[in-house]
Design a protein around this motif. Sequence first.
Motif, PDB file in Angstrom:
ATOM      1  N   THR A  68       0.815  -1.230   0.000  1.00 22.94           N
ATOM      2  CA  THR A  68       0.000   0.000   0.000  1.00 22.94           C
ATOM      3  C   THR A  68       0.839   1.266   0.000  1.00 22.94           C
ATOM      4  O   THR A  68       0.494   2.241  -0.674  1.00 22.94           O
ATOM      5  N   GLU A  91      -0.544  -4.243   3.625  1.00 20.05           N
ATOM      6  CA  GLU A  91       0.654  -3.465   3.981  1.00 20.05           C
ATOM      7  C   GLU A  91       1.240  -3.996   5.293  1.00 20.05           C
ATOM      8  O   GLU A  91       0.530  -4.192   6.266  1.00 20.05           O
ATOM      9  N   ALA A  97       0.415   2.288   6.781  1.00 21.12           N
ATOM     10  CA  ALA A  97      -1.023   2.014   6.620  1.00 21.12           C
ATOM     11  C   ALA A  97      -1.861   3.162   7.169  1.00 21.12           C
ATOM     12  O   ALA A  97      -2.894   3.523   6.586  1.00 21.12           O
ATOM     13  N   ARG A 101      -4.524   5.327   5.126  1.00 22.18           N
ATOM     14  CA  ARG A 101      -5.939   5.472   5.515  1.00 22.18           C
ATOM     15  C   ARG A 101      -6.362   6.931   5.530  1.00 22.18           C
ATOM     16  O   ARG A 101      -7.464   7.276   5.078  1.00 22.18           O
ATOM     17  N   VAL A 115      -7.540  -1.317   4.313  1.00 18.90           N
ATOM     18  CA  VAL A 115      -6.095  -1.550   4.381  1.00 18.90           C
ATOM     19  C   VAL A 115      -5.854  -2.574   5.494  1.00 18.90           C
ATOM     20  O   VAL A 115      -6.244  -2.348   6.639  1.00 18.90           O
ATOM     21  N   ILE A 117      -3.222  -4.688   7.775  1.00 16.18           N
ATOM     22  CA  ILE A 117      -1.834  -4.643   8.224  1.00 16.18           C
ATOM     23  C   ILE A 117      -1.329  -6.046   8.526  1.00 16.18           C
ATOM     24  O   ILE A 117      -2.007  -6.819   9.197  1.00 16.18           O
TER      25      ILE A 117
END
Length: 224
Positions: A68, A91, A97, A101, A115, A117
Amino acid sequence: MADQRSVLQDYDRYISGLFAPAADALRSARGEMLRASMPEINVSASEGKLLHLLARAIGAERILEIGTLGGYSTIWLARALPPQGKLISLEIDARYAEVARRNLKRANLAEKVQVRIGPALESLSQLEAEDEGPFDLVFIDADKDGYVNYLRKAMPLLREGGLVLGDNALPDAVLDSAAESGTKRYNAEVSARPDLISILVPVLRTRGIDGLLISVKQAQAPKA
Ligand code: SAH
Ligand code: DHB
Ligand code: MG
């Protein structure tokens, strides 16, 4: 060499000036990334537009992104989605991240984009377990040594006729047959797969030339 690079930059300025002028949320996303001291390794505007156009061309409604960073390529891709569309981006770095966002929220894409993590290989296993497929498009752009494994994990999650896009497919290592590189291994794997029809397209980046490996998933040829 320096001359050649600046000519490539001029070509890219021409293309992006006409077809991908820096604007709005994309420009702010780049600014936020610089403020957060993130590496400047996002796709170029012209390559972002190419990702966007490919997603549009196949009417993608579900997109998977691996890598990302600050969400720059994510914005280009997510803007191609219809109102009910969804993008999941993987990501490993929680700080990146968070920046992504925020950038996605500013781009009014927070509802369409998730997203996640964690190490991409683990997130891919989770997506499989949660039955999150099928996706229409997978964009691979995380750690280069992971590409081959990401492809193998993502293929079952991709619909027939769907696209796999691999960034950074033209590293300097392709000019030296003895040199090793993750994306070179990825290129070889993709070229040998009977269920992918592919072409490596050169793209212009701020630092010169790179490549996007574009593949369409097709049914495997039936055994004779
Ligand atoms: N797609 C972004 C650029 C991604 S750069 C754009 O063009 O805007 C590569 C990203 O992959 C970095 O943010 C890095 O933290 C992430 N990454 C590296 N290894 C990873 C892994 N194992 N799993 C998930 N993400 C990883
Ligand atoms: C670099 C560029 C990328 O697009 C990427 O995904 C990783 C690294 C680079 O230029 O170093
Ligand atoms: Mg990349």
